[in-house]
Design a protein around this motif. Structure first.
Motif, PDB file in Angstrom:
ATOM      1  N   GLN A 172       0.826  -1.205   0.000  1.00 19.81           N
ATOM      2  CA  GLN A 172       0.000   0.000   0.000  1.00 19.81           C
ATOM      3  C   GLN A 172       0.862   1.256   0.000  1.00 19.81           C
ATOM      4  OE1 GLN A 172      -2.439  -1.016   3.516  1.00 19.81           O
ATOM      5  NE2 GLN A 172      -4.243  -0.704   2.226  1.00 19.81           N
TER       6      GLN A 172
ATOM      7  N   ILE B 162      -5.555 -12.090  -3.486  1.00 24.23           N
ATOM      8  CA  ILE B 162      -6.490 -11.153  -4.097  1.00 24.23           C
ATOM      9  C   ILE B 162      -6.248  -9.735  -3.594  1.00 24.23           C
ATOM     10  CG2 ILE B 162      -8.934 -10.522  -4.273  1.00 24.23           C
ATOM     11  CD1 ILE B 162      -9.538 -13.557  -4.148  1.00 24.23           C
ATOM     12  N   SER B 163      -5.982  -9.605  -2.302  1.00 21.70           N
ATOM     13  CA  SER B 163      -5.708  -8.281  -1.736  1.00 21.70           C
ATOM     14  C   SER B 163      -4.494  -7.660  -2.393  1.00 21.70           C
ATOM     15  CB  SER B 163      -5.485  -8.387  -0.220  1.00 21.70           C
ATOM     16  OG  SER B 163      -6.641  -8.835   0.441  1.00 21.70           O
TER      17      SER B 163
ATOM     18  N   ASN C 229      -5.278  -6.596  -5.973  1.00 19.62           N
ATOM     19  CA  ASN C 229      -6.159  -5.419  -5.985  1.00 19.62           C
ATOM     20  C   ASN C 229      -5.407  -4.148  -5.623  1.00 19.62           C
ATOM     21  OD1 ASN C 229      -8.461  -6.803  -6.755  1.00 19.62           O
ATOM     22  ND2 ASN C 229      -9.159  -7.158  -4.654  1.00 19.62           N
ATOM     23  N   LEU C 230      -4.374  -4.269  -4.821  1.00 17.59           N
ATOM     24  CA  LEU C 230      -3.596  -3.106  -4.402  1.00 17.59           C
ATOM     25  C   LEU C 230      -2.507  -2.739  -5.400  1.00 17.59           C
ATOM     26  CD1 LEU C 230      -3.238  -3.843  -0.583  1.00 17.59           C
ATOM     27  CD2 LEU C 230      -4.517  -1.959  -1.643  1.00 17.59           C
TER      28      LEU C 230
END
Length: 228
Positions: free
Chosen positions: A65, A88-89, A92-93
């Motif tokens: 992030q 997935i996280s 997505n980031l």
């Protein structure tokens, strides 16, 4: 020469991956602190970052992030096998790709090449893409193989095992070394995966003119790929 930053607190795995990638033509630095990755991304001191999700101090998702706030540098995530939530996280980031742990060094190198190629990087690694031993040619980038000029159909695991033997063609390679280099982890007691996959590769390579297998075994020690 592309520069890779490996971030993980697994010292044994990082050492294994670093040695392999350096043989592949990369410049490699390692650390166990995600904050180093954030700094490297901000000042573009490396070309790509390999980032483990499970780390002390700051986990990989938080590090990613923060990286994406300052840079679009390519990032490949190392995830626990079967952990779809983290995978997935990460994607997505803004992660470019992921590899489940334990991973084989060969698979990681292939993923890095693909990411750098998509990012428009020109790397000296491509010149070392083909690994040859007698009639056998392996293309690490595409993870494809040829035997006597004919495509050789291999599974991903079979390719990783054969790549290890090909890079040490004519030499005995211990099962422990094969496991570390092909699977990215030490061999455990009663683990017969190597033997099973080697048996399959032997069938695909066929028999030498002298009636021997192209892959010789030394009982209790390891395997050796014969060359012409």
């Amino acid at each position: 020469m592309s520069k890779v930053l490996l971030i993980d607190d697994d010292v044994e795995l990082m050492t294994l991956l670093q040695e392999y990638l350096m043989e592949e033509g990369y410049e490699v630095v390692t650390d166990n602190d995600g904050r180093v990755a954030i700094s490297a991304a901000a000042d573009r001191s490396v070309d790509i970052i390999v980032l483990d999700i499970m780390m002390p101090r700051m986990n990989g998702i938080e590090v990613l992030q923060r990286i994406r706030k300052v840079s679009q540098i390519p990032v490949l995530m190392l995830t626990a096998r079967g952990d779809d939530v983290d995978r997935i996280s990460g994607l997505n980031l803004g992660a470019d790709d992921y590899v489940p742990k334990p991973c084989s060094p060969g698979e990681l190198a292939a993923r890095l090449r693909a990411i750098l190629r998509r990012a428009g990087q020109s790397t000296n690694v491509e010149t070392a893409d083909a690994v040859k031993a007698g009639r056998l040619v392996l293309h690490s980038g595409s993870r494809t193989a040829e035997w006597d000029g004919v495509p050789l159909e291999l599974t991903g695991t079979e390719f990783s095992l054969l790549e290890v033997l090909t890079r040490s063609a004519g030499q005995l390679v211990s099962k422990q070394d094969i496991s570390k280099r092909a699977f990215g982890k030490p061999l455990t007691p009663f683990d017969r995966r190597i033997d099973v996959h080697i048996s399959s590769v032997r069938q695909k390579l066929g028999i030498r003119d002298d009636g021997q297998s192209w892959i010789q075994s030394v009982r209790g020690q390891g395997y050796q790929l014969l060359v012409d």
